[in-house]
Design a protein around this motif. Structure first.
Motif, short mmCIF file in Angstrom:
data_model
loop_
_atom_site.label_atom_id
_atom_site.label_comp_id
_atom_site.label_asym_id
_atom_site.label_seq_id
_atom_site.Cartn_x
_atom_site.Cartn_y
_atom_site.Cartn_z
N LEU A 80 0.81 -1.22 0.00
CA LEU A 80 0.00 0.00 0.00
C LEU A 80 0.85 1.27 0.00
O LEU A 80 0.53 2.23 -0.71
N LEU A 81 1.91 1.29 0.78
CA LEU A 81 2.72 2.50 0.90
C LEU A 81 3.75 2.62 -0.22
O LEU A 81 3.79 3.62 -0.95
N PRO A 216 14.70 0.04 3.07
CA PRO A 216 15.47 -0.38 1.89
C PRO A 216 14.58 -0.68 0.68
O PRO A 216 14.93 -0.34 -0.45
N GLU A 217 13.42 -1.33 0.92
CA GLU A 217 12.48 -1.56 -0.19
C GLU A 217 12.01 -0.24 -0.78
O GLU A 217 11.90 -0.10 -2.01
N LEU A 218 11.73 0.73 0.10
CA LEU A 218 11.27 2.04 -0.37
C LEU A 218 12.33 2.70 -1.24
O LEU A 218 12.03 3.18 -2.34
N ALA A 219 13.58 2.69 -0.76
CA ALA A 219 14.65 3.33 -1.52
C ALA A 219 14.85 2.66 -2.87
O ALA A 219 14.95 3.33 -3.91
N THR A 220 14.88 1.31 -2.88
CA THR A 220 15.11 0.58 -4.12
C THR A 220 13.98 0.80 -5.12
O THR A 220 14.22 1.05 -6.31
N SER A 221 12.74 0.74 -4.65
CA SER A 221 11.60 0.91 -5.56
C SER A 221 11.48 2.34 -6.06
O SER A 221 11.10 2.57 -7.21
N LEU A 222 11.80 3.31 -5.21
CA LEU A 222 11.72 4.71 -5.65
C LEU A 222 12.77 4.99 -6.72
O LEU A 222 12.49 5.69 -7.70
N ILE A 223 13.99 4.46 -6.52
CA ILE A 223 15.03 4.65 -7.54
C ILE A 223 14.59 4.04 -8.86
O ILE A 223 14.73 4.63 -9.94
N ALA A 224 14.01 2.82 -8.79
CA ALA A 224 13.54 2.16 -10.00
C ALA A 224 12.41 2.95 -10.65
O ALA A 224 12.34 3.07 -11.88
N ILE A 237 9.32 -5.59 -4.60
CA ILE A 237 8.26 -5.72 -3.60
C ILE A 237 7.74 -7.15 -3.53
O ILE A 237 7.57 -7.72 -2.44
N VAL A 238 7.47 -7.74 -4.69
CA VAL A 238 6.96 -9.12 -4.72
C VAL A 238 7.97 -10.07 -4.09
O VAL A 238 7.63 -10.90 -3.24
N GLY A 239 9.24 -9.95 -4.50
CA GLY A 239 10.27 -10.81 -3.93
C GLY A 239 10.44 -10.61 -2.44
O GLY A 239 10.57 -11.57 -1.68
#
Length: 308
Positions: A80-81, A216-224, A237-239
C-alpha cells in the motif's frame, strides 16, 4: 534516550540495507544473473534482511508481537505505501505474464499463514516447511531465469554496484554489521516507547518497526520508479514479500517458536491477504496508475488508523 535508539536503529537499517543490496547485486552480476531475477531474489532478500534481524532479535528477547507485526506490517506497507508512492512517481507497467508465477507464490504464501496462525504458535516444524517452500521457489526461479534470454537493457533500476568481487564482499559484510546494530537499537527503542506510553507492542511492530525495516524496499523501488524501471520496482516488492513470509517467519520460527496473538488472526493477517490479492489482480491488468497509487496510500492511512 529511547528516541535516539529508535532513530539510530532506523539509520542503521537503511544504510546497512543499502550496503548489503549494493554488494549482493555486485556479486549477482558476476554470476550473470538476469535483472528481473536479481530484483526478485537478491534485492528482495537483501532488502528483507532488516526484517529478518529485527524479527529474530524480537522473538529471542520475548516480544513476539513485534516479531510478527514487523513481517505482517512490512508486507502491508510494501504494497500500500511503497507501491502506492512508486505508482504516483511513475505508473507501474509490467508485461502480462512477467510476474505471474511470483505473484501466485506471494499470494499462496500469505494464504497458507491462515492455518499456521490459527494454531496459536509458529513452531519449528512449521518454520521448516515455510523455509523449504522458499528454497523450492528460489531453485525454480533460478532455473527458469537461466533458460530465459537475458535483457542487457533492463538494468537501469538496479542499485549502482561495483564489478570488483572483493569490493562487493566488503559492502555485504559492512551492510550486515550495520543491520545487526540497527536491528538491536530499533527493537530496544520500540519496546521502551511502547511500554512507556502504554501502546501495544503489536501496533508498534505493525507501524513504526515495519515501516522502518521497509526503508530499503522504499529506496530501491523509488530509484527504479524514477528511472521508469517498473519491473524492478514491483519485482523488489513481490520478492521481498515472499521472503518476509517464507524466509523471515520461517527462520524465526526455526530458531524459536513464535506465539501468535489473536489480533493477527482476526485483523492484520486478513488485511495482508486482502492487499496481496489486490496487488495480484492489479498486476494481472498489467498497470498500476497514479490514481490507483493515490488510493493505495489512502488505504494505508486507514489501516494504520484502524490498527490502533
Amino acid at each position: 534516550m529511547e528516541y535516539l535508539m529508535l532513530v539510530g536503529g532506523l539509520f542503521g537499517l537503511f544504510f546497512g540495507g543499502e550496503a548489503l543490496v549494493r554488494g549482493s547485486v555486485g556479486i549477482a552480476r558476476r554470476l550473470s544473473m538476469s535483472s528481473l531475477l536479481i530484483g526478485l531474489t537478491v534485492v528482495g532478500f537483501g532488502t528483507s534482511t532488516p526484517e529478518l534481524l529485527v524479527s529474530l532479535d524480537a522473538a529471542l528477547r520475548g516480544v513476539p508481537d513485534i516479531a510478527l507485526g514487523n513481517v505482517v506490517g512490512s508486507n502491508i506497507a510494501n504494497i500500500l505505501l511503497i507501491v502506492g508512492i512508486s505508482a504516483l512517481i511513475w505508473p507501474i507497467v509490467v508485461s502480462g505474464g512477467t510476474l505471474g508465477r511470483d505473484t501466485a507464490v506471494m499470494l499462496g504464501a500469505a494464504i497458507v499463514l491462515i492455518p499456521f496462525f490459527a494454531m496459536g504458535t509458529l513452531g519449528r516444524v512449521v518454520g521448516g516447511l515455510m523455509f523449504a517452500g522458499l528454497v523450492v521457489y528460489l531453485v525454480i526461479a533460478y532455473r527458469q531465469s537461466r533458460s530465459a534470454p537475458s535483457d542487457p537493457e533492463d538494468q537501469g533500476g538496479m542499485p549502482q554496484t561495483t564489478t570488483n568481487l572483493w569490493g562487493a564482499l566488503f559492502w555485504v559484510v559492512a551492510g550486515l554489521a550495520m543491520l545487526m546494530f540497527g536491528a538491536r537499537f530499533l527493537v530496544d527503542g520500540a519496546v521502551t516507547i511502547a511500554r512507556t506510553f502504554g501502546i501495544s507492542e503489536a501496533f508498534i511492530g505493525l507501524t513504526i518497526v515495519a515501516v522502518g525495516t521497509s526503508l530499503p524496499e522504499l529506496a530501491t523501488s523509488l530509484i527504479a520508479a524514477l528511472r521508469k524501471q517498473s519491473e524492478i520496482a514491483i519485482g523488489n516488492i513481490v520478492g521481498s514479500n515472499i521472503f518476509n513470509i517464507l524466509g523471515i517467519l520461517g527462520l524465526t520460527a526455526i530458531v524459536t517458536p513464535v506465539p501468535v496473538a489473536q489480533r493477527f488472526v482476526t485483523f492484520d493477517l486478513p488485511v495482508m491477504i486482502a492487499v496481496t490479492l489486490v496487488l495480484t489482480v492489479l498486476l494481472r491488468r498489467a498497470e498500476i496508475s497514479r490514481v490507483t497509487g493515490g488510493v493505495m496510500l489512502v488505504a494505508y492511512g486507514a489501516y494504520v488508523w484502524a490498527a490502533q
